[in-house]
Design a protein around this motif. Structure first.
Motif, PDB file in Angstrom:
ATOM      1  N   GLY A   1      -2.965   7.744   4.050  1.00 52.50           N
ATOM      2  CA  GLY A   1      -2.831   6.484   4.316  1.00 52.50           C
ATOM      3  C   GLY A   1      -1.560   6.142   4.105  1.00 52.50           C
ATOM      4  O   GLY A   1      -0.889   5.117   4.713  1.00 52.50           O
ATOM      5  N   HIS A   2      -0.572   6.875   3.390  1.00 54.50           N
ATOM      6  CA  HIS A   2       0.911   6.516   3.304  1.00 54.50           C
ATOM      7  C   HIS A   2       1.522   6.827   4.687  1.00 54.50           C
ATOM      8  O   HIS A   2       2.223   5.745   5.354  1.00 54.50           O
ATOM      9  CB  HIS A   2       1.239   7.431   2.230  1.00 54.50           C
TER      10      HIS A   2
ATOM     11  N   LEU B   1       1.945   6.842  -6.631  1.00 54.31           N
ATOM     12  CA  LEU B   1       0.667   7.785  -7.168  1.00 54.31           C
ATOM     13  C   LEU B   1       1.139   9.157  -6.923  1.00 54.31           C
ATOM     14  O   LEU B   1       1.215  10.112  -7.719  1.00 54.31           O
ATOM     15  CB  LEU B   1      -0.414   7.625  -6.384  1.00 54.31           C
ATOM     16  N   LEU B   2       1.833   9.357  -5.577  1.00 61.58           N
ATOM     17  CA  LEU B   2       2.127  10.902  -5.253  1.00 61.58           C
ATOM     18  C   LEU B   2       3.204  11.432  -5.955  1.00 61.58           C
ATOM     19  O   LEU B   2       3.450  12.390  -6.534  1.00 61.58           O
ATOM     20  CB  LEU B   2       2.719  10.826  -3.686  1.00 61.58           C
TER      21      LEU B   2
ATOM     22  N   ALA C   1      -4.250   9.394  -0.129  1.00 60.50           N
ATOM     23  CA  ALA C   1      -3.081   8.740  -0.423  1.00 60.50           C
ATOM     24  C   ALA C   1      -2.005   9.239   0.674  1.00 60.50           C
ATOM     25  O   ALA C   1      -1.342   8.499   1.163  1.00 60.50           O
ATOM     26  CB  ALA C   1      -2.629   9.208  -1.805  1.00 60.50           C
TER      27      ALA C   1
ATOM     28  N   GLY D   1      -8.380  12.664  -3.462  1.00 63.29           N
ATOM     29  CA  GLY D   1      -7.657  11.646  -3.585  1.00 63.29           C
ATOM     30  C   GLY D   1      -6.210  11.586  -3.247  1.00 63.29           C
ATOM     31  O   GLY D   1      -5.705  10.674  -2.476  1.00 63.29           O
ATOM     32  N   LEU D   2      -5.469  12.642  -3.171  1.00 63.82           N
ATOM     33  CA  LEU D   2      -3.994  13.024  -2.787  1.00 63.82           C
ATOM     34  C   LEU D   2      -4.244  12.917  -1.307  1.00 63.82           C
ATOM     35  O   LEU D   2      -3.267  12.540  -0.494  1.00 63.82           O
ATOM     36  CB  LEU D   2      -3.592  14.293  -3.703  1.00 63.82           C
TER      37      LEU D   2
ATOM     38  N   PHE E   1       0.786  -1.181   0.113  1.00 62.20           N
ATOM     39  CA  PHE E   1      -0.113   0.127  -0.035  1.00 62.20           C
ATOM     40  C   PHE E   1       1.057   1.348  -0.155  1.00 62.20           C
ATOM     41  O   PHE E   1       0.401   2.173  -0.704  1.00 62.20           O
ATOM     42  CB  PHE E   1      -0.966  -0.043   1.288  1.00 62.20           C
ATOM     43  N   MET E   2       2.005   1.293   0.635  1.00 62.40           N
ATOM     44  CA  MET E   2       2.749   2.547   0.887  1.00 62.40           C
ATOM     45  C   MET E   2       3.459   2.469  -0.541  1.00 62.40           C
ATOM     46  O   MET E   2       3.852   3.712  -0.982  1.00 62.40           O
ATOM     47  CB  MET E   2       3.801   2.174   1.970  1.00 62.40           C
TER      48      MET E   2
ATOM     49  N   THR F   1       0.768   4.075  -3.200  1.00 59.11           N
ATOM     50  CA  THR F   1       0.494   5.400  -2.821  1.00 59.11           C
ATOM     51  C   THR F   1       1.687   6.257  -3.045  1.00 59.11           C
ATOM     52  O   THR F   1       1.647   7.490  -3.328  1.00 59.11           O
ATOM     53  CB  THR F   1      -0.147   5.697  -1.322  1.00 59.11           C
TER      54      THR F   1
END
Length: 220
Positions: free
Chosen positions: A73-74, A17-18, A70, A66-67, A10-11, A14
């Protein structure tokens, strides 16, 4: 949340994505070198993405949401993994070797704090205009120039510190993400390290080009 492997994946996802967003944002920022008209047009165009399917600016707010998910969550995943690592080794070593881990890896935590503070400031500065000396939503170019004016050198200094922290964070994070997603060969790791370094340097240079261009009068 019970699986450390799932958290690492997951890290990684995300984080990638970032990184994609950071590069897209950097390319957009560099349009400032094309002049005020081009930069302002680009900034206004961002507000119309998705129109007429979506009302104006909705895409930006969906992207921000969304960011935010992310980023949060990160951070949460990183915190959980760090706590599990400490619990797995309840007794601290009397002497910790400095051989393991790069400088970036050892400073990921503080780098993350600096980046988080910078993101908050950046939103209040160039998104909402709360901390910007110009704060004119119709003229983003003028806002950037006013923000990094020579008299506000401390803003450029903080910006530089934050971007360099992003670079260190990115260099270590990209390499870790590649390993987490399955790359384990020696050759693959060397390529991943080199790629992470190059991408980090390009990102830092791209972001710092704008404030230093304003500071030196190249952009005014």
């Amino acid at each position: 949340m019970r699986s450390s492997v799932a958290l690492k994946i997951f890290m990684a996802v995300t984080g990638l994505l970032l990184v994609a967003f950071l590069y897209a944002h950097m390319i957009g920022n560099l349009k400032i070198f094309l002049g005020a008209e081009s930069f302002d047009h680009y900034a206004h165009w961002l507000r119309t993405i998705g129109v007429p399917l979506l009302p104006e600016t909705w895409y930006l707010w969906l992207q921000r949401a969304g960011l935010t998910v992310a980023v949060v969550g990160h951070i949460v995943a990183a915190t959980i993994l760090a706590r599990r690592a400490r619990k797995a080794r309840p007794v601290r070593y009397v002497h910790r070797t400095k051989v393991q881990g790069s400088y970036a890896a050892r400073t990921m935590r503080w780098g993350g704090v600096i980046i988080l503070l910078f993101v908050i400031y950046h939103i209040l500065d160039l998104t909402t205009g709360t901390l910007n000396p110009n704060a004119d939503a119709q003229h983003p170019y003028a806002n950037v120039v006013a923000d990094f004016a020579p008299g506000r050198w401390y803003v450029t200094l903080f910006y530089t510190l934050a971007i360099v922290s992003v670079g260190f964070h990115l260099r270590h994070g990209l390499f870790s993400a590649v390993r987490t997603l399955g790359q384990r060969t020696l050759r693959g790791e060397r390529i991943a390290r080199a790629t992470a370094l190059v991408l980090s340097v390009v990102l830092v240079a791209g972001y710092l080009a704008v404030p230093f261009a304003v500071l030196t009068g190249l952009v005014d």
